[in-house]
Write a protein that holds these residues in place. Sequence first.
Motif, short mmCIF file in Angstrom:
data_model
loop_
_atom_site.label_atom_id
_atom_site.label_comp_id
_atom_site.label_asym_id
_atom_site.label_seq_id
_atom_site.Cartn_x
_atom_site.Cartn_y
_atom_site.Cartn_z
N MET A 1 0.89 -1.26 0.04
CA MET A 1 -0.08 0.22 0.17
C MET A 1 0.88 1.45 0.00
O MET A 1 2.11 1.16 0.55
CB MET A 1 -0.76 0.17 0.94
N LYS A 2 0.30 2.33 -0.34
CA LYS A 2 1.22 3.60 -0.48
C LYS A 2 1.14 4.23 0.87
O LYS A 2 0.40 3.89 1.71
CB LYS A 2 0.17 4.48 -1.50
N PRO A 3 2.30 5.15 1.11
CA PRO A 3 2.54 5.42 2.36
C PRO A 3 1.21 6.46 2.94
O PRO A 3 0.49 7.10 1.86
CB PRO A 3 3.86 6.32 2.27
N VAL A 16 -6.63 7.08 9.21
CA VAL A 16 -6.56 5.90 8.08
C VAL A 16 -6.81 4.50 8.66
O VAL A 16 -6.17 4.22 9.42
CB VAL A 16 -5.16 5.99 7.39
N VAL A 17 -7.72 3.92 8.05
CA VAL A 17 -8.00 2.53 8.55
C VAL A 17 -7.35 1.32 7.31
O VAL A 17 -7.83 1.40 6.42
CB VAL A 17 -9.45 2.28 8.81
N ASP A 18 -6.48 0.72 7.84
CA ASP A 18 -5.99 -0.49 7.07
C ASP A 18 -6.69 -1.82 7.46
O ASP A 18 -6.72 -2.03 8.69
CB ASP A 18 -4.56 -0.59 7.11
N ILE A 19 -7.34 -2.20 6.43
CA ILE A 19 -8.05 -3.66 6.98
C ILE A 19 -7.35 -4.71 6.23
O ILE A 19 -7.15 -4.69 4.97
CB ILE A 19 -9.75 -3.46 6.50
N ALA A 20 -7.20 -5.76 6.90
CA ALA A 20 -6.69 -6.79 6.50
C ALA A 20 -7.63 -8.24 6.57
O ALA A 20 -8.22 -8.18 7.90
CB ALA A 20 -5.32 -7.43 7.14
N ALA A 21 -8.10 -8.78 5.72
CA ALA A 21 -9.13 -9.79 5.76
C ALA A 21 -8.83 -10.91 4.80
O ALA A 21 -8.15 -10.76 3.89
CB ALA A 21 -10.57 -9.11 5.35
N ALA A 22 -9.53 -11.93 5.10
CA ALA A 22 -9.50 -13.33 4.37
C ALA A 22 -9.89 -13.08 2.98
O ALA A 22 -9.28 -13.85 2.17
CB ALA A 22 -10.13 -14.47 5.04
N ASP A 23 -11.03 -12.34 2.79
CA ASP A 23 -11.55 -12.30 1.39
C ASP A 23 -12.00 -10.92 1.26
O ASP A 23 -12.25 -9.79 2.05
CB ASP A 23 -12.39 -13.32 1.35
N ASP A 24 -12.40 -10.52 -0.03
CA ASP A 24 -13.18 -9.22 -0.34
C ASP A 24 -14.34 -9.01 0.45
O ASP A 24 -14.73 -7.81 0.71
CB ASP A 24 -13.37 -9.04 -1.99
N ALA A 25 -15.35 -9.89 0.45
CA ALA A 25 -16.54 -9.78 1.13
C ALA A 25 -16.08 -9.34 2.58
O ALA A 25 -17.11 -8.36 2.96
CB ALA A 25 -17.33 -11.14 0.97
N THR A 26 -15.47 -9.83 3.39
CA THR A 26 -15.10 -9.37 4.48
C THR A 26 -14.61 -8.12 4.80
O THR A 26 -15.03 -7.15 5.57
CB THR A 26 -14.07 -10.63 5.31
N PRO A 42 -14.67 5.83 0.88
CA PRO A 42 -14.43 4.41 0.93
C PRO A 42 -13.44 3.84 -0.05
O PRO A 42 -13.08 4.59 -1.26
CB PRO A 42 -15.71 3.94 0.55
N ALA A 43 -12.93 2.71 -0.13
CA ALA A 43 -11.90 2.14 -1.01
C ALA A 43 -13.08 1.30 -2.01
O ALA A 43 -14.06 1.01 -1.59
CB ALA A 43 -11.16 1.15 -0.45
N HIS A 44 -12.84 1.16 -3.24
CA HIS A 44 -13.47 0.62 -4.08
C HIS A 44 -13.02 -0.70 -4.73
O HIS A 44 -13.73 -1.59 -5.20
CB HIS A 44 -13.86 1.60 -5.55
N ARG A 45 -11.68 -1.04 -4.10
CA ARG A 45 -11.22 -2.31 -4.58
C ARG A 45 -10.51 -2.91 -3.40
O ARG A 45 -9.51 -1.89 -2.60
CB ARG A 45 -10.55 -2.35 -6.08
N THR A 46 -9.76 -4.06 -3.33
CA THR A 46 -8.81 -4.38 -2.37
C THR A 46 -7.56 -4.64 -3.03
O THR A 46 -7.57 -4.93 -4.37
CB THR A 46 -9.58 -5.82 -1.74
N THR A 47 -6.67 -4.90 -2.40
CA THR A 47 -5.27 -5.16 -2.99
C THR A 47 -4.58 -6.48 -2.29
O THR A 47 -5.34 -6.98 -1.39
CB THR A 47 -4.25 -4.18 -2.65
N ARG A 56 -6.17 -6.72 1.57
CA ARG A 56 -5.99 -5.50 2.15
C ARG A 56 -6.92 -4.44 1.60
O ARG A 56 -6.98 -4.47 0.49
CB ARG A 56 -4.80 -4.98 2.16
N LEU A 57 -7.39 -3.36 2.31
CA LEU A 57 -8.27 -2.47 1.88
C LEU A 57 -7.86 -1.30 2.90
O LEU A 57 -7.77 -1.15 4.18
CB LEU A 57 -9.88 -2.79 2.11
N ARG A 58 -7.76 0.21 2.28
CA ARG A 58 -7.66 1.32 3.11
C ARG A 58 -8.73 2.13 2.90
O ARG A 58 -8.95 2.31 1.67
CB ARG A 58 -6.38 1.97 2.77
N CYS A 59 -9.24 2.63 4.08
CA CYS A 59 -10.19 3.64 3.78
C CYS A 59 -10.01 5.01 4.92
O CYS A 59 -9.02 4.69 5.65
CB CYS A 59 -11.84 3.18 4.09
N PHE A 60 -10.44 6.09 4.49
CA PHE A 60 -10.11 7.20 5.27
C PHE A 60 -11.34 7.72 5.97
O PHE A 60 -12.37 7.67 5.46
CB PHE A 60 -9.37 8.38 4.48
N VAL A 61 -11.42 7.91 7.29
CA VAL A 61 -12.49 8.34 8.19
C VAL A 61 -12.32 9.49 8.80
O VAL A 61 -11.07 9.95 9.09
CB VAL A 61 -12.27 7.16 9.30
#
Length: 69
Positions: A1-3, A16-26, A42-47, A56-61
């Motif tokens: 992910m970008k800094p 900044v919330v970084d989410i690590a999950a088993a799959d996209d749905a989670t 919101p993020a529109h895609r996972t990496t 992984r997914l990053r969103c800004f709160v």
Amino acid sequence: MKPINDAHVARPGLAVVDIAAADDATAFALQHLLAAHYAIAPAHRTTRDAGEPGVRLRCFVDLHHEPDI
């Protein structure tokens, strides 16, 4: 992910919330839960990281604003 840059956390209440999950749905389910309580960008895609499990997914709160629902 970008800094994370200074603008993302320029004042108290921004996060900044970084989410690590088993799959996209989670990952998207957790993002949806955050969006129900806080204003988010919101993020529109996972990496995926090569050789690492899950996604992984990053969103800004912004804790100062109500969500746009």
